[in-house]
Design a protein around this motif. Structure first.
Motif: not given
Lengths: 211, 271
Positions: B248, B196, B120-121, B245
């Protein structure tokens, strides 16, 4: 008989059932359909066709004014839509998107396998920030029923305040499916906590500041 | 991982909210994704603050075997006390209402979360941004009341760092305990910073509170789905650049982690 078959069987026998603010029908072509009771009599072509669980869940999430409806059995379900499917299983899932678990609750209650939980049992097991909830008086319990449950929810309450006085069993009337409440919900528990805490704070005022 | 359990149901447990309409959406999304794969006979969700409630859901499930996966980020008060109490289960497997109920670990502690957070990062930045000039902050709520709530994040931070992920530094930060996310500019010394949120949904904390603490919003904004324009990355702070972001838990890959927790249960806890 599974849940979808039970629903299909009920509709086959009666063709039309009211369920909260819904009216459910088994159409001549063998299709299961639902719409808002306010829309009964309107042409299907005048109504939005919501043909998925996701679309119905999204519809039921907000009221006409756009306000979030965390309690799905609160009065104020949107009207102006229609849903239909040939599959009883899909139909049940679509109903669950509007009234989550309410058909299963009725079947389980009616079969005697899902007994109502007295309010004091529900409140008595709470912990954390809700641990105060069990401290309400019977008067406060009646206040919750009168001020929160009755005006704010279409379900029929089946639980007693305590286990010593069970309520009469709810029977299904012809052409209806009851929306049952078999246990106090998070809103009632939260309100009980508020009332109990207010009473505690009144009885235990903070000590006056020294000096 | 793909499973074949047509005779078992999957029950995903979420917190839900009486105020935020987006809170339960990730649970429903993941349930829909998993149901479409046909790995389970049926897939259900239940919530603490929404419907169906934990107390209501079991009559909806017709399979005799049920895998229950808490869609919670850490082990703690909810997964250890509230969920077992409300479902009337104890230990790993309980027989109740004629069903065999398997209680799996919460999604947030599965080892697969490490790869998910890293991916994701890296997806946040384009090729022009060097990961070795970038710090990754995993942010959680933090509370003095429960050490477990930060433990899951610390474990992930150590695992990401040990995995050889290319970031200059990986660190944890919190809303309500030190190290504070509000101090991100002093906690890091790289030109680039990715944050995140280690949360299940884009709710009050990840979408409203943390952006204010980061300095990219001046006041809490409306719920995620009510915003017309989603937040634009990156954000410039002098010579520093920040990427923020969404939570998660909203990553579509989390559906796979939920299934992974069922597989983990079979491997480690099934009697």
């Amino acid at each position: 008989m599974n849940l979808a078959d039970s629903l299909s069987s009920l509709l086959s026998a009666e063709n039309r059932l009211t369920f909260g603010e819904l009216v459910l029908c088994l159409d001549a072509g063998g299709s299961y359909s639902a719409r808002h009771r306010n829309d009964e009599g309107r042409a299907v072509s005048d109504l939005a066709d919501l043909d998925s669980v996701r679309a119905l869940r999204e519809m039921a999430k907000h009221d006409e004014a756009g306000e979030y409806r965390p309690l799905k059995t609160a009065p104020g379900l949107k009207s102006g839509w229609h849903t239909a499917t040939d599959s009883p299983r899909e139909f049940l899932q679509r109903l669950d998107a509007i009234y989550p678990g309410l058909f299963a609750t009725w079947v389980a209650y009616d079969s005697g396998t899902f007994p109502p939980v007295p309010l004091r049992d529900t409140l008595g097991r709470q912990t954390g920030m809700y641990r105060f909830a069990g401290g309400i008086t019977d008067g406060m319990a009646h206040r919750i029923l009168a001020e929160l449950c009755t005006p704010g929810c279409l379900r029929c309450i089946t639980w007693p305040i305590d286990g010593t006085a069970p309520l009469p069993r709810v029977a299904r009337g012809a052409g209806t499916l009851p929306l049952l409440c078999t246990e106090a919900c998070t809103f009632a528990v939260s309100r009980a906590r508020e009332l109990a805490k207010e009473a505690y704070d009144l009885a235990n005022p903070p000590a006056p500041a020294q000096g | 991982m793909s499973l074949s359990k047509p005779d078992a149901a999957l029950l995903i447990l979420g917190h839900g909210s009486t105020e935020n309409p987006d809170s339960s959406q990730p649970c429903w999304d993941h349930a829909e994704t998993i149901a479409a794969t046909g790995q389970f006979g049926s897939v259900h969700c239940a919530f603490w603050k929404e419907e169906p409630s934990f107390r209501q859901v079991l009559p909806m499930i017709e399979e005799a075997e049920v895998y229950i996966v808490p869609n919670f980020i850490s082990e703690g008060y909810f997964t250890r006390q509230v969920l077992p109490r409300e479902l009337e289960i104890s230990g790993h497997t309980t027989s109740r209402l004629g069903k065999t109920l398997h209680y799996c670990d919460p999604v947030g502690i599965h080892p697969a979360m490490t790869g998910l957070l890293t991916r994701r990062a890296l997806e946040m930045i384009d090729e022009s941004v060097k990961p070795e000039e970038t710090s990754l902050i995993i942010v959680g709520h933090g509370t003095g009341l429960n050490q477990k709530s930060t433990e899951a994040i610390k474990v992930q931070v150590e695992a990401i760092a040990a995995s050889g992920a290319p970031f200059a530094k990986v660190l944890d930060a919190y809303m309500e305990e030190a190290p504070f996310i509000a101090d991100w500019q002093t906690l890091t010394d790289t030109p680039n910073v990715i944050v995140v949120p280690f949360f299940i949904a884009d709710g009050l904390h990840s979408y409203q509170d943390i952006p204010v603490l980061l300095g990219i919003e001046s006041e809490p904004t409306a719920a995620a789905s009510q915003r017309e324009v989603f937040r634009q990355n990156p954000h410039a702070f002098g010579d520093r650049t920040l990427w923020y972001s969404s939570a998660i838990g909203t990553d579509p890959s989390l559906a796979g982690v939920i299934v992974d927790q069922v597989a983990y249960f079979d491997e480690h806890y099934l009697a």
